[in-house]
Motif scaffolding. Structure first.
Motif, short mmCIF file in Angstrom:
data_model
loop_
_atom_site.label_atom_id
_atom_site.label_comp_id
_atom_site.label_asym_id
_atom_site.label_seq_id
_atom_site.Cartn_x
_atom_site.Cartn_y
_atom_site.Cartn_z
N ASN A 58 0.86 -1.18 0.00
CA ASN A 58 0.00 0.00 0.00
C ASN A 58 0.90 1.24 0.00
O ASN A 58 1.68 1.45 0.94
N TYR A 59 0.80 2.05 -1.04
CA TYR A 59 1.69 3.21 -1.19
C TYR A 59 1.47 4.26 -0.11
O TYR A 59 2.31 5.15 0.07
N TRP A 60 0.37 4.14 0.63
CA TRP A 60 0.03 5.16 1.63
C TRP A 60 0.36 4.73 3.06
O TRP A 60 -0.07 5.38 3.99
N TRP A 61 1.14 3.65 3.23
CA TRP A 61 1.57 3.33 4.59
C TRP A 61 2.41 4.50 5.09
O TRP A 61 3.33 4.96 4.41
N PRO A 62 2.11 4.99 6.29
CA PRO A 62 2.69 6.26 6.76
C PRO A 62 4.21 6.30 6.85
O PRO A 62 4.81 7.36 6.71
N THR A 63 4.85 5.17 7.11
CA THR A 63 6.29 5.18 7.35
C THR A 63 7.10 5.40 6.09
O THR A 63 8.26 5.83 6.16
N PHE A 64 6.53 5.14 4.93
CA PHE A 64 7.28 5.33 3.69
C PHE A 64 7.68 6.80 3.53
O PHE A 64 6.84 7.70 3.69
N ALA B 87 7.98 10.07 1.60
CA ALA B 87 7.09 10.52 0.53
C ALA B 87 7.73 10.38 -0.85
O ALA B 87 7.08 9.96 -1.81
N ASN B 88 9.01 10.74 -0.95
CA ASN B 88 9.65 10.69 -2.27
C ASN B 88 9.82 9.26 -2.77
O ASN B 88 9.68 8.98 -3.96
N LEU B 89 10.05 8.31 -1.84
CA LEU B 89 10.23 6.92 -2.24
C LEU B 89 8.92 6.31 -2.72
O LEU B 89 8.87 5.66 -3.78
N SER B 90 7.84 6.50 -1.96
CA SER B 90 6.55 5.94 -2.37
C SER B 90 6.04 6.62 -3.63
O SER B 90 5.44 5.97 -4.50
N GLU B 91 6.28 7.92 -3.76
CA GLU B 91 5.82 8.64 -4.96
C GLU B 91 6.55 8.13 -6.20
O GLU B 91 5.94 7.92 -7.26
N GLU B 92 7.84 7.92 -6.08
CA GLU B 92 8.62 7.42 -7.22
C GLU B 92 8.13 6.03 -7.64
O GLU B 92 7.98 5.74 -8.83
N ALA B 93 7.88 5.17 -6.66
CA ALA B 93 7.40 3.81 -6.96
C ALA B 93 6.00 3.85 -7.57
O ALA B 93 5.69 3.10 -8.51
N TYR B 94 5.18 4.74 -7.03
CA TYR B 94 3.80 4.89 -7.51
C TYR B 94 3.79 5.31 -8.98
O TYR B 94 2.98 4.81 -9.78
#
Length: 349
Positions: free
Chosen positions: A176-182, A184-191
């Motif tokens: 889930n890209y919105w798990w809080p611990t990620f 922001a730049n890492l989850s956004e890039e993967a998304y």
């Protein structure tokens, strides 16, 4: 003036009626059809053994492998998105017999012949698994393996029923890209690596889950590629699919009770707002009495390897296995059955 007031009132009335009609039609298009419950009048027949759960729902299951009375290991296997109790990614009779494994698979709620659960959460599914184990007398502890979307369910078991687990394996578990611990730049890039239509489908599932069914059934915009059966597979995945095309069985029964309570609800829960962050979990085996393994292909187009690496880094008690060149369907590759089972069951705790 009287004529003007009359026509003015008429115009307002017509406008109001049309607006109400438009809203009503729009509302109806967002509402999924009711599920076609197995065993109900006109519904699909019940052919599988089932248990009755605490809230009256029925859960369909299937047992594989050696008899549980003579088994050394008990494993509950969790199927992925758009699958059922008949699909098990890690099983060959030779290794099952060698290790003396008893497998239990079950239709997750809404799939196959298991009743839908409109109140389904990560916790409720974990409790379903605990109740299944109790009703089938599987013992106080058991192993659990989850594939893809089923891997997400394993996180729920590690959170809510860790005391029942002897060990766990997560095979390319969906993130889930919105798990809080990620970060922001890492989850956004993967998304952003996902297809544009999938980015939109996931946004809808997360921010407006009540529109998930409409979004994936409307024809104005491209819906989820996974829903459409054209996911972002690697070349190895495509080759594997061609190789096993003739082996697909019982696919028609997977969503026979309706797409909404199976695949759409999977999306709503998997990418919705979770009640916990997996990266906040504590080691379920502080005394090394068990182990948790995550397996991930570095060419998986559906589950970003960068996020899986981050999770493994945040949870040092996770045994992380990254497979070079592997895609999302690696559990079905030659030799993976033996590797996954032996690593989970025979590795030093």
């Amino acid at each position: 003036m009287a004529h003007f007031n009359f026509f003015s009132r008429m115009f307002k009335t017509i406008t109001a009626v049309l607006l109400i009609g438009f809203i009503a039609c729009a509302y109806q298009t967002t509402r999924p059809p009711p599920p076609n419950i197995c065993g109900s009048t006109g519904g699909p027949p019940v052919t599988a053994p089932r248990i009755k759960l605490r809230d009256g729902r029925y859960l369909a299951y299937k047992e594989h492998g050696v008899p549980k009375e003579t088994a050394k290991y008990i494993i509950i296997y969790l199927h992925g998105f758009g699958s059922s109790r008949h699909e098990i990614a890690v099983t060959t009779w030779e290794i099952v017999e060698e290790l003396r494994v008893h497998f239990v698979t079950f239709d997750r709620p809404g799939y196959g012949e298991s009743d839908p659960d409109p109140k389904r959460t990560m916790k409720s599914t974990a409790l379903d698994i605990e109740e299944l184990a109790d009703k089938l007398a599987l013992g106080s502890k058991f192993y659990i393996i989850g594939n893809s979307m089923g891997g997400q369910v394993v996180w729920g078991c590690l959170k809510y029923i860790p005391h029942r687990l002897a060990g766990a394996a997560l095979l390319c578990p969906v993130i889930n890209y919105w798990w809080p611990t990620f970060p922001a730049n890492l989850s956004e890039e993967a998304y952003r690596q996902q297809f544009p239509q999938d980015q939109w489908a996931l946004r809808v599932a997360h921010y407006a889950p009540w529109l998930t069914y409409w979004w994936n059934t409307q024809t104005l915009f491209p819906a989820s590629s996974v829903m459409a059966g054209k996911p972002k597979f690697s070349q190895k995945d495509i080759d594997f699919m061609s190789k096993v095309a003739g082996r697909q069985k019982r696919k028609a029964n997977v969503t026979q009770q309706g797409d909404f309570e199976s695949r759409h609800r999977d999306m709503m829960i998997g990418f919705g707002r979770w009640e916990f962050d997996p990266m906040d979990l504590k080691n379920p085996f502080p005394g090394n009495e068990g182990s948790v393994h995550v397996w991930q292909g570095d060419e998986d187009g559906l589950v970003p390897v960068t996020l899986q690496r981050y999770i493994a880094g945040k949870l040092p008690w996770i045994h992380y296995h990254e497979l070079p060149g592997a895609g999302h369907l690696f559990p079905g590759a030659d030799g993976m059955t033996e590797a996954i089972l032996k690593t989970l069951l025979l590795s030093e705790k």
